[in-house]
Motif scaffolding. Structure first.
Motif, PDB file in Angstrom:
ATOM      1  N   GLY A 102       0.802  -1.217   0.000  1.00 38.11           N
ATOM      2  CA  GLY A 102       0.000   0.000   0.000  1.00 38.11           C
ATOM      3  C   GLY A 102       0.838   1.271   0.000  1.00 38.11           C
ATOM      4  N   GLY A 103       2.075   1.152   0.454  1.00 33.24           N
ATOM      5  CA  GLY A 103       2.961   2.302   0.448  1.00 33.24           C
ATOM      6  C   GLY A 103       3.472   2.651  -0.937  1.00 33.24           C
ATOM      7  N   HIS A 104       3.199   1.785  -1.910  1.00 36.99           N
ATOM      8  CA  HIS A 104       3.642   2.004  -3.292  1.00 36.99           C
ATOM      9  C   HIS A 104       2.437   2.094  -4.240  1.00 36.99           C
ATOM     10  CE1 HIS A 104       7.791   1.096  -2.097  1.00 36.99           C
ATOM     11  NE2 HIS A 104       7.278   0.116  -1.370  1.00 36.99           N
ATOM     12  N   MET A 105       1.321   2.594  -3.724  1.00 40.26           N
ATOM     13  CA  MET A 105       0.094   2.595  -4.514  1.00 40.26           C
ATOM     14  C   MET A 105       0.215   3.410  -5.801  1.00 40.26           C
ATOM     15  SD  MET A 105      -3.778   3.193  -3.114  1.00 40.26           S
ATOM     16  CE  MET A 105      -3.397   2.154  -1.712  1.00 40.26           C
ATOM     17  N   ASP A 106       0.958   4.509  -5.746  1.00 38.23           N
ATOM     18  CA  ASP A 106       1.123   5.322  -6.949  1.00 38.23           C
ATOM     19  C   ASP A 106       1.767   4.518  -8.066  1.00 38.23           C
ATOM     20  OD1 ASP A 106      -0.005   7.494  -5.714  1.00 38.23           O
ATOM     21  OD2 ASP A 106       1.899   8.466  -5.227  1.00 38.23           O
ATOM     22  N   LYS A 107       2.724   3.693  -7.736  1.00 44.52           N
ATOM     23  CA  LYS A 107       3.392   2.873  -8.745  1.00 44.52           C
ATOM     24  C   LYS A 107       2.480   1.753  -9.240  1.00 44.52           C
ATOM     25  CE  LYS A 107       8.101   3.687  -7.045  1.00 44.52           C
ATOM     26  NZ  LYS A 107       7.769   4.570  -5.897  1.00 44.52           N
ATOM     27  N   ILE A 108       1.705   1.172  -8.324  1.00 44.57           N
ATOM     28  CA  ILE A 108       0.796   0.094  -8.716  1.00 44.57           C
ATOM     29  C   ILE A 108      -0.264   0.611  -9.680  1.00 44.57           C
ATOM     30  CG2 ILE A 108      -0.964  -1.527  -7.892  1.00 44.57           C
ATOM     31  CD1 ILE A 108       0.595  -1.718  -5.281  1.00 44.57           C
ATOM     32  N   CYS A 109      -0.714   1.834  -9.461  1.00 45.96           N
ATOM     33  CA  CYS A 109      -1.810   2.393 -10.263  1.00 45.96           C
ATOM     34  C   CYS A 109      -1.322   3.110 -11.525  1.00 45.96           C
ATOM     35  CB  CYS A 109      -2.630   3.366  -9.432  1.00 45.96           C
ATOM     36  SG  CYS A 109      -3.395   2.628  -7.979  1.00 45.96           S
ATOM     37  N   ALA A 110      -0.022   3.256 -11.681  1.00 49.00           N
ATOM     38  CA  ALA A 110       0.511   4.008 -12.812  1.00 49.00           C
ATOM     39  C   ALA A 110       0.210   3.317 -14.135  1.00 49.00           C
ATOM     40  CB  ALA A 110       2.025   4.190 -12.653  1.00 49.00           C
ATOM     41  N   ALA A 111       0.023   4.115 -15.166  1.00 53.61           N
ATOM     42  CA  ALA A 111      -0.170   3.594 -16.518  1.00 53.61           C
ATOM     43  C   ALA A 111       1.202   3.454 -17.158  1.00 53.61           C
ATOM     44  CB  ALA A 111      -1.044   4.540 -17.336  1.00 53.61           C
ATOM     45  N   MET A 112       1.589   2.229 -17.466  1.00 58.06           N
ATOM     46  CA  MET A 112       2.909   1.975 -18.054  1.00 58.06           C
ATOM     47  C   MET A 112       2.844   2.194 -19.566  1.00 58.06           C
ATOM     48  SD  MET A 112       4.738   1.232 -15.470  1.00 58.06           S
ATOM     49  CE  MET A 112       4.502   0.746 -13.760  1.00 58.06           C
ATOM     50  N   SER A 113       3.802   2.944 -20.083  1.00 60.37           N
ATOM     51  CA  SER A 113       3.769   3.294 -21.505  1.00 60.37           C
ATOM     52  C   SER A 113       4.456   2.273 -22.396  1.00 60.37           C
ATOM     53  CB  SER A 113       4.415   4.671 -21.722  1.00 60.37           C
ATOM     54  OG  SER A 113       5.767   4.659 -21.271  1.00 60.37           O
ATOM     55  N   ASN A 114       5.350   1.486 -21.827  1.00 65.93           N
ATOM     56  CA  ASN A 114       6.034   0.487 -22.652  1.00 65.93           C
ATOM     57  C   ASN A 114       6.527  -0.657 -21.781  1.00 65.93           C
ATOM     58  OD1 ASN A 114       8.657   1.257 -21.534  1.00 65.93           O
ATOM     59  ND2 ASN A 114       8.446   3.107 -22.784  1.00 65.93           N
ATOM     60  N   PHE A 159       5.690  -4.538  -7.601  1.00 61.28           N
ATOM     61  CA  PHE A 159       5.081  -5.538  -8.472  1.00 61.28           C
ATOM     62  C   PHE A 159       5.721  -6.910  -8.306  1.00 61.28           C
ATOM     63  CE2 PHE A 159       5.071  -1.304 -10.192  1.00 61.28           C
ATOM     64  CZ  PHE A 159       3.723  -1.074 -10.398  1.00 61.28           C
ATOM     65  N   ALA A 160       6.948  -6.911  -7.836  1.00 61.86           N
ATOM     66  CA  ALA A 160       7.614  -8.190  -7.593  1.00 61.86           C
ATOM     67  C   ALA A 160       6.908  -8.972  -6.505  1.00 61.86           C
ATOM     68  CB  ALA A 160       9.075  -7.948  -7.213  1.00 61.86           C
ATOM     69  N   SER A 161       6.141  -8.280  -5.673  1.00 59.39           N
ATOM     70  CA  SER A 161       5.417  -8.948  -4.579  1.00 59.39           C
ATOM     71  C   SER A 161       4.201  -9.714  -5.081  1.00 59.39           C
ATOM     72  CB  SER A 161       4.958  -7.917  -3.541  1.00 59.39           C
ATOM     73  OG  SER A 161       6.059  -7.251  -2.967  1.00 59.39           O
ATOM     74  N   ALA A 162       3.721  -9.388  -6.280  1.00 58.05           N
ATOM     75  CA  ALA A 162       2.491 -10.000  -6.781  1.00 58.05           C
ATOM     76  C   ALA A 162       2.584 -11.520  -6.849  1.00 58.05           C
ATOM     77  CB  ALA A 162       2.132  -9.420  -8.147  1.00 58.05           C
ATOM     78  N   LEU A 163       3.680 -12.033  -7.437  1.00 58.30           N
ATOM     79  CA  LEU A 163       3.831 -13.483  -7.556  1.00 58.30           C
ATOM     80  C   LEU A 163       3.960 -14.138  -6.193  1.00 58.30           C
ATOM     81  CD1 LEU A 163       6.225 -13.742 -10.638  1.00 58.30           C
ATOM     82  CD2 LEU A 163       3.750 -14.120 -10.564  1.00 58.30           C
ATOM     83  N   ARG A 164       4.629 -13.456  -5.283  1.00 53.58           N
ATOM     84  CA  ARG A 164       4.772 -14.003  -3.929  1.00 53.58           C
ATOM     85  C   ARG A 164       3.425 -14.041  -3.216  1.00 53.58           C
ATOM     86  NH1 ARG A 164       9.442 -10.919  -4.852  1.00 53.58           N
ATOM     87  NH2 ARG A 164      11.389 -12.106  -4.623  1.00 53.58           N
ATOM     88  N   ILE A 174      -4.820  -3.439 -11.695  1.00 54.27           N
ATOM     89  CA  ILE A 174      -4.415  -4.701 -11.051  1.00 54.27           C
ATOM     90  C   ILE A 174      -4.062  -5.729 -12.118  1.00 54.27           C
ATOM     91  CG2 ILE A 174      -5.091  -6.537  -9.462  1.00 54.27           C
ATOM     92  CD1 ILE A 174      -4.862  -3.711  -8.239  1.00 54.27           C
ATOM     93  N   ARG A 175      -4.918  -5.852 -13.102  1.00 56.19           N
ATOM     94  CA  ARG A 175      -4.675  -6.809 -14.185  1.00 56.19           C
ATOM     95  C   ARG A 175      -3.467  -6.380 -15.033  1.00 56.19           C
ATOM     96  NH1 ARG A 175      -8.263 -10.907 -16.375  1.00 56.19           N
ATOM     97  NH2 ARG A 175      -9.549 -10.386 -14.569  1.00 56.19           N
ATOM     98  N   ASP A 176      -3.335  -5.082 -15.257  1.00 59.97           N
ATOM     99  CA  ASP A 176      -2.238  -4.575 -16.087  1.00 59.97           C
ATOM    100  C   ASP A 176      -0.892  -4.671 -15.393  1.00 59.97           C
ATOM    101  OD1 ASP A 176      -4.087  -3.917 -18.019  1.00 59.97           O
ATOM    102  OD2 ASP A 176      -4.121  -1.778 -17.538  1.00 59.97           O
ATOM    103  N   ASN A 177      -0.840  -4.275 -14.127  1.00 62.07           N
ATOM    104  CA  ASN A 177       0.444  -4.089 -13.454  1.00 62.07           C
ATOM    105  C   ASN A 177       0.817  -5.158 -12.436  1.00 62.07           C
ATOM    106  OD1 ASN A 177       0.702  -1.764 -14.934  1.00 62.07           O
ATOM    107  ND2 ASN A 177       0.152  -0.388 -13.272  1.00 62.07           N
TER     108      ASN A 177
END
Length: 341
Positions: free
Chosen positions: A218-230, A242-247, A287-290
């Motif tokens: 939750g401390g990195h919400m801005d990064k989780i919600c960011a729109a990635m351009s490439n 995002f590395a935490s997602a698989l864990r 969530i699905r994107d990032n």
């Protein structure tokens, strides 16, 4: 309709009866002119031997003053966010469904648990989600922050650390005259009380690991919600939260399936759901994107849980503030509501 949700507001309180499922639109409320007691007689809890009688009397008088202010407040007052307010909101939540996989979720008396927090999601959302999931009846006093302490139960003086949220449960030896504080402590208390800690020390520890991991993410919400351009940005992001997602996916594999309505969840799953829901509200599809498809499927399954689904469209589920959605405006609601809604 898929379900029904009935909200009845008396002059001094809002009664919410949550059904096992709920409509997708915010429920309406009917105002009744019938009078009731000026303040809940059991909110401070039963007096026990050795308790300070004067302290309990003072707590009851503070509750009475708060309830009287609520009675005088106009139900048509538009609430636009935290700030100046003539009174808080007192809500009685009485779920109709009490899932059998949880414990202590039926009231044996009128000594209902009392939860107190600001009228926003914030640190109060996970406790409310736990109470919704287990179908426990409780009373909720929500404030807007600008009320005089004399009409907001003198919460600063009552709180052990001078902050909100607060929780009292007289049946557990915690009267309002001596409530507990700290959101994490309250969450763990509720989890143990209602059975969201698994069936072994190992399962309880796993739940706590997920809880702490979700908080860290939750401390990195801005990064989780960011729109990635490439793809390069996504690769860089993978080294961050995002590395935490698989864990987290691996953690969830060993826990109850939220698609099974009869399964008992743990409080780590509730904390994770709160995080994912907030991220999704900030930017649909993030969530699905990032993070991952599996975590998004988890979020969707959690939304469909009977108690949680009913809660999400009830009047006790406060709207997001602009600050919570990463917008300018701080504690201003994205969707203002009338005090009686």
């Amino acid at each position: 309709p898929r379900s029904c949700l009935l909200s009845l507001r008396h002059k001094s309180a809002l009664l919410i009866i949550l059904s096992s499922t709920t409509p997708k639109t915010r429920t309406s409320v009917a105002y009744l002119s019938t009078k009731q007691h000026t303040f809940p007689p059991t909110m401070t809890g039963k007096r026990k031997a050795g308790e300070d009688e004067l302290t309990n009397n003072a707590a009851e008088m503070q509750i009475k003053a708060a309830m009287e202010a609520i009675e005088k407040a106009s139900p048509d007052e538009l609430m636009t966010g935290l700030g100046p307010s003539s009174a808080g909101i007192y809500i009685k939540v009485r779920p109709e469904h009490h899932p059998s996989q949880y414990q202590n979720n039926k009231a044996d008396s009128e000594n209902y648990l009392l939860f107190m927090y600001f009228a926003l999601k914030g640190l109060g959302e996970v406790p409310r989600l736990i109470l919704a999931e287990v179908g426990a009846p409780y009373d909720h006093f929500a404030i807007f922050g600008g009320e005089d302490q004399a009409i907001s139960m003198e919460w600063r003086a009552r709180s052990p650390n001078g902050l909100l949220p607060l929780l009292s449960s007289s049946d557990d030896g915690i009267p309002y005259s001596s409530p507990i504080c700290q959101s994490g402590s309250i969450i763990r208390f509720l989890a143990k009380k209602y059975g969201l800690v698994g069936t072994s020390i190992a399962e309880e520890t796993a739940a706590d690991i997920l809880y702490e991991t979700a908080k860290d993410m939750g401390g990195h919400m801005d990064k989780i919600c960011a729109a990635m351009s490439n793809e390069e940005e996504k690769d860089m992001a993978a080294k961050l939260p995002f590395a935490s997602a698989l864990r987290v996916e691996k953690m969830l594999e060993k826990m109850a399936d939220p698609n099974d309505a009869s399964a008992a969840l743990n409080y780590g799953q509730i904390q994770l759901f709160k995080l994912l829901s907030t991220c999704e509200a900030r930017r649909a599809g993030c969530i699905r994107d990032n993070l991952s498809v599996k975590l998004d499927e988890f979020r969707i399954a959690m939304e469909k849980r009977p108690g949680i689904a009913a809660y999400l469209t009830s009047s006790v589920c406060f709207p997001y503030t602009k600050g919570e959605l990463g917008q300018e405006g701080g504690y201003v609601y994205v969707e203002p509501f009338k005090r009686g809604a």
